[in-house]
Write a protein that holds these residues in place. Structure first.
Motif, PDB file in Angstrom:
ATOM      1  N   THR A 179      -0.128  -5.944  12.786  1.00 54.58           N
ATOM      2  CA  THR A 179      -1.543  -6.211  12.561  1.00 54.58           C
ATOM      3  C   THR A 179      -2.014  -5.590  11.249  1.00 54.58           C
ATOM      4  N   LEU A 180      -1.548  -4.382  10.963  1.00 55.04           N
ATOM      5  CA  LEU A 180      -1.896  -3.736   9.699  1.00 55.04           C
ATOM      6  C   LEU A 180      -1.369  -4.536   8.506  1.00 55.04           C
ATOM      7  N   GLN A 181      -0.184  -5.112   8.637  1.00 56.12           N
ATOM      8  CA  GLN A 181       0.341  -5.950   7.566  1.00 56.12           C
ATOM      9  C   GLN A 181      -0.577  -7.151   7.325  1.00 56.12           C
ATOM     10  N   GLY A 182      -1.014  -7.773   8.419  1.00 55.69           N
ATOM     11  CA  GLY A 182      -1.920  -8.909   8.282  1.00 55.69           C
ATOM     12  C   GLY A 182      -3.210  -8.517   7.592  1.00 55.69           C
ATOM     13  N   GLU A 183      -3.735  -7.354   7.953  1.00 58.64           N
ATOM     14  CA  GLU A 183      -4.968  -6.883   7.320  1.00 58.64           C
ATOM     15  C   GLU A 183      -4.741  -6.589   5.842  1.00 58.64           C
ATOM     16  N   ALA A 184      -3.608  -5.976   5.525  1.00 62.32           N
ATOM     17  CA  ALA A 184      -3.309  -5.639   4.141  1.00 62.32           C
ATOM     18  C   ALA A 184      -3.109  -6.873   3.277  1.00 62.32           C
ATOM     19  N   PHE A 199      -0.346  -7.063  -1.474  1.00 63.97           N
ATOM     20  CA  PHE A 199      -0.990  -6.175  -0.506  1.00 63.97           C
ATOM     21  C   PHE A 199      -2.303  -5.659  -1.094  1.00 63.97           C
ATOM     22  N   LYS A 200      -3.391  -5.866  -0.367  1.00 65.63           N
ATOM     23  CA  LYS A 200      -4.688  -5.338  -0.806  1.00 65.63           C
ATOM     24  C   LYS A 200      -4.751  -3.828  -0.616  1.00 65.63           C
ATOM     25  N   LYS A 201      -4.065  -3.356   0.420  1.00 67.52           N
ATOM     26  CA  LYS A 201      -3.944  -1.932   0.680  1.00 67.52           C
ATOM     27  C   LYS A 201      -2.500  -1.623   1.049  1.00 67.52           C
ATOM     28  N   LYS A 202      -2.141  -0.353   0.931  1.00 70.02           N
ATOM     29  CA  LYS A 202      -0.805   0.101   1.283  1.00 70.02           C
ATOM     30  C   LYS A 202      -0.802   0.613   2.719  1.00 70.02           C
ATOM     31  N   ILE A 203       0.304   0.394   3.424  1.00 70.98           N
ATOM     32  CA  ILE A 203       0.446   0.914   4.782  1.00 70.98           C
ATOM     33  C   ILE A 203       1.226   2.223   4.720  1.00 70.98           C
ATOM     34  N   LYS A 204       0.587   3.285   5.148  1.00 67.10           N
ATOM     35  CA  LYS A 204       1.237   4.591   5.167  1.00 67.10           C
ATOM     36  C   LYS A 204       1.797   4.850   6.562  1.00 67.10           C
ATOM     37  N   VAL A 205       3.074   5.182   6.633  1.00 67.00           N
ATOM     38  CA  VAL A 205       3.723   5.485   7.913  1.00 67.00           C
ATOM     39  C   VAL A 205       4.585   6.728   7.765  1.00 67.00           C
TER      40      VAL A 205
END
Length: 226
Positions: free
Chosen positions: A54-59, A195-201
């Motif tokens: 879901t975060l990927q879709g948002e990004a 990516f509009k934003k980066k996903i931090k994990v």
């Protein structure tokens, strides 16, 4: 040119490459479709948490639709969901990130036809081109890490590795497809040009399954890139 496309999405580098190629050709990705086992918040393909997908879709600013299914009902559930999404998004095409396995293409073409859609395989290539495809990903600006490996193909030490120049240098020494097309390894993409934003994990524990080992990714959040 077909404008509205659903893209089969598991969160890894192949789907990301397909997405990038389609966008650059001017296609509109109306949605991602991701299969999940019923009563589990994990993807069918890689065992990744649905929250991270879901975060990927948002990004990427693309809605994600999770298709709940069982192993036995996988194809039927996929087709029925595509029919619903076809109406919702006025879809014309379902795209897949498969590279060269004929049985995968045959399945995609069959399910697309039964859904009333055209099947598209933007990455389709000869098996001999797999190394060049990995080189292209490494130089693309997208960032991915290994989240799952087959026990009979790669050691646990490959988990968590970034798909970068060092990865490219090392993977060619192994007797595997450089792109992991036979499931030798799976990845999670967390950043890149679109990516509009980066996903931090954060890397969590390693979980052993019958034929594979999986790295848990924890505390996924979107962060500004600039």
């Amino acid at each position: 040119m077909c404008k509205n496309i659903a893209l089969s999405w598991s969160g890894g580098k192949d789907g990301c490459m397909a997405f990038d190629k389609l966008v650059k050709k001017g296609y509109k990705i109306a949605c991602f479709v991701t299969t999940v086992p019923k009563e589990m918040r994990r993807t069918f393909a890689h065992g990744e948490k649905t929250e991270l997908i879901t975060l990927q879709g948002e990004a990427l600013n693309v809605p994600v639709h999770f298709i709940e299914c069982t192993f036995e009902s996988y194809t039927e559930s996929f087709i029925e969901s595509l029919k619903i999404l076809k109406t919702k998004y006025n879809l014309e095409v379902i795209a897949f990130g498969d590279l060269y396995l004929d049985e995968h293409r045959e399945w995609g073409e069959k399910t697309a036809q039964l859904s009333g859609l055209e099947a598209m395989f933007p990455l389709w290539m000869k098996q001999s081109k797999a190394l060049k495809a990995l080189e292209a990903f490494v130089r693309s600006g997208y960032k991915a890490k290994v989240i799952r490996v087959r026990k009979d193909m790669l050691e646990e030490s490959w988990l968590g590795r970034e798909v970068n120049d060092q990865f490219l240098h090392d993977i060619v020494k192994k007797n595997v497809c450089p792109m992991g097309e036979a499931g030798e390894y799976h990845t999670f993409v967390y950043d890149g040009p679109l990516f509009k934003k980066k996903i931090k994990v954060h890397d969590g524990k390693v979980i052993s399954h019958e034929h594979s080992k999986r790295l848990e990714l924890e505390d996924g959040v979107l962060i500004d890139k600039y």
